[in-house]
Scaffold this active site. Structure first.
Site, PDB file in Angstrom:
ATOM      1  N   LYS A  52       0.841  -1.203   0.000  1.00 11.86           N
ATOM      2  CA  LYS A  52       0.000   0.000   0.000  1.00 11.86           C
ATOM      3  C   LYS A  52       0.878   1.256   0.000  1.00 11.86           C
ATOM      4  CE  LYS A  52      -3.746  -2.449   2.292  1.00 11.86           C
ATOM      5  NZ  LYS A  52      -4.400  -2.848   3.542  1.00 11.86           N
ATOM      6  N   GLN A  96      -4.248  -1.351   9.848  1.00  8.87           N
ATOM      7  CA  GLN A  96      -4.190  -2.673   9.201  1.00  8.87           C
ATOM      8  C   GLN A  96      -4.772  -3.743  10.113  1.00  8.87           C
ATOM      9  OE1 GLN A  96      -3.114  -3.440   5.982  1.00  8.87           O
ATOM     10  NE2 GLN A  96      -3.906  -5.463   6.488  1.00  8.87           N
ATOM     11  N   ASP A 119     -10.934   2.950   4.593  1.00 10.53           N
ATOM     12  CA  ASP A 119     -11.393   1.555   4.522  1.00 10.53           C
ATOM     13  C   ASP A 119     -12.919   1.496   4.409  1.00 10.53           C
ATOM     14  OD1 ASP A 119      -9.468  -0.406   4.471  1.00 10.53           O
ATOM     15  OD2 ASP A 119      -9.138  -0.421   6.642  1.00 10.53           O
TER      16      ASP A 119
END
Ligand SMILES: NC(=O)c1ccc[n+]([C@@H]2O[C@H](COP(=O)([O-])OP(=O)(O)OC[C@H]3O[C@@H](n4cnc5c(N)ncnc54)[C@H](OP(=O)(O)O)[C@@H]3O)[C@@H](O)[C@H]2O)c1
Length: 297
Positions: A52, A96, A119
């Site tokens: 990422k 994460q 997200d």
């Protein structure tokens, strides 16, 4: 002839299409910035975060890579998130998954400022998605929707069966596909581990999306002739390879390919799309927080 849906190629196209948004932000003196926070020792999570970070840098998004010891008190994570929430130069925050047991998932999801929740898992953003007014579409479901669009598969009026009802894939995907909107209007069935006779559902589907985390669960016998098959699964199974494992999806690729009109491979299908849609959400967040009108593909 079965078409292979090339997620790498579509993701590359999405990234290319996003360069305009980066340029628009640059012209307005805005550097879009994503902060990733990693609080676990898992190799897979470390790899995801590194990818990422690299994706961001390649596109011109500043990326901040914050690591917290997995044994640290929960407060360290929440203090970090609070600082990132308060920083005007940080537009997107991604914690994460997974966090350690002493840091409950639900508290983490609610801690991130909804405006920076790239997200799309904050309860406020989940609510907006369900209501048909999504602020951030979660990256994997959004990636699946884009893949279908690029493949020329319009879900409108189609029977779609989603195998899996997780909060990060199955449920948000079903919600996206059922919306009265472009890329939606499907008749969606969501299956799970309590579903009686899974194959009876998948066999009547025009589109099957497998997101169950069970290696090769969906095979050709469970599909109708000409179905479109999207395999979200990423499973490591023991194999006689240099690494000692190989990656397989939730679909038995060979038997499914024999029946499908189009199918995603693993790897190289949904995975690259998930990463591309994180870039999309970060640029959307940067535009909205700075009032710069960015055009997104
Ligand atoms: N490509 C990507 O970018 C990406 C992103 C995220 C996840 N993934 C992969 O996608 C897969 C799913 O991830 P996830 O996070 O959604 O997994 P998850 O949280 O473990 O959820 C799995 C879902 O599948 C259902 N399920 C399990 N066994 C089943 C069976 N035999 N029949 C029908 N349904 C069954 C479960 O049902 P219950 O609810 O009843 O337990 C659950 O709803 C995994 O392989 C994961 O690695 C890939």
């Amino acid at each position: 002839m079965t078409e292979l849906i090339d997620g790498e190629a579509v993701a590359a196209q999405v990234r290319e299409d996003l360069t305009g948004a980066v340029a628009t932000l640059e012209d307005a003196d805005v550097t879009p910035r994503l902060a990733t926070v990693l609080m676990n020792d898992k190799q897979a999570s470390e790899t995801y975060v590194s990818m990422k970070q690299r994706d961001c840098e390649e596109l011109g998004i500043a990326a901040e890579d914050i690591r917290i010891d997995a044994d640290a008190p929960a407060a360290e994570l929440f203090d970090t998130v609070a600082e990132l929430n308060a920083r005007e130069d940080v537009h997107g925050i991604l914690v994460q998954d997974p966090t350690p047991e002493h840091v409950p998932d639900e508290r983490v999801l609610s801690a991130v400022d909804p405006a920076k929740d790239v997200d799309g898992f904050h309860p406020e953003n989940v609510g907006k998605l369900v209501a048909g007014n999504a602020r951030f579409k979660p990256c994997t479901p959004h990636g699946v929707q884009k893949l279908l669009a690029h493949q020329g598969v319009d879900p409108d009026g189609k029977e779609v069966v989603v195998v899996g009802r997780s909060n990060i894939v199955g449920k948000p995907l079903a919600n996206l596909l059922v919306q009265k909107a472009d890329g939606g209007n499907a008749t969606v069935t969501v299956c799970h581990s309590h579903t009686d006779d899974l194959a009876a559902h998948t066999r009547r589907a025009d589109v099957v999306v497998a997101a169950c985390g069970v290696p090769e669960l969906v095979d050709g016998d469970m599909l109708s002739e000409g179905a479109v098959v999207v395999d979200v699964g990423i499973n490591r199974v023991d194999a006689d390879t240099e690494k000692g494992y190989e990656l397989v999806g939730d679909v038995d690729f060979e038997s499914a390919k024999a029946k499908a009109s189009a199918i995603t491979p693993v790897p190289g299908g949904v995975g690259p799309m998930t990463r591309a849609m994180l870039l999309y959400n970060t640029l959307k967040a940067a535009g909205e927080q700075t009032g710069v009108d960015v055009t997104l593909p």
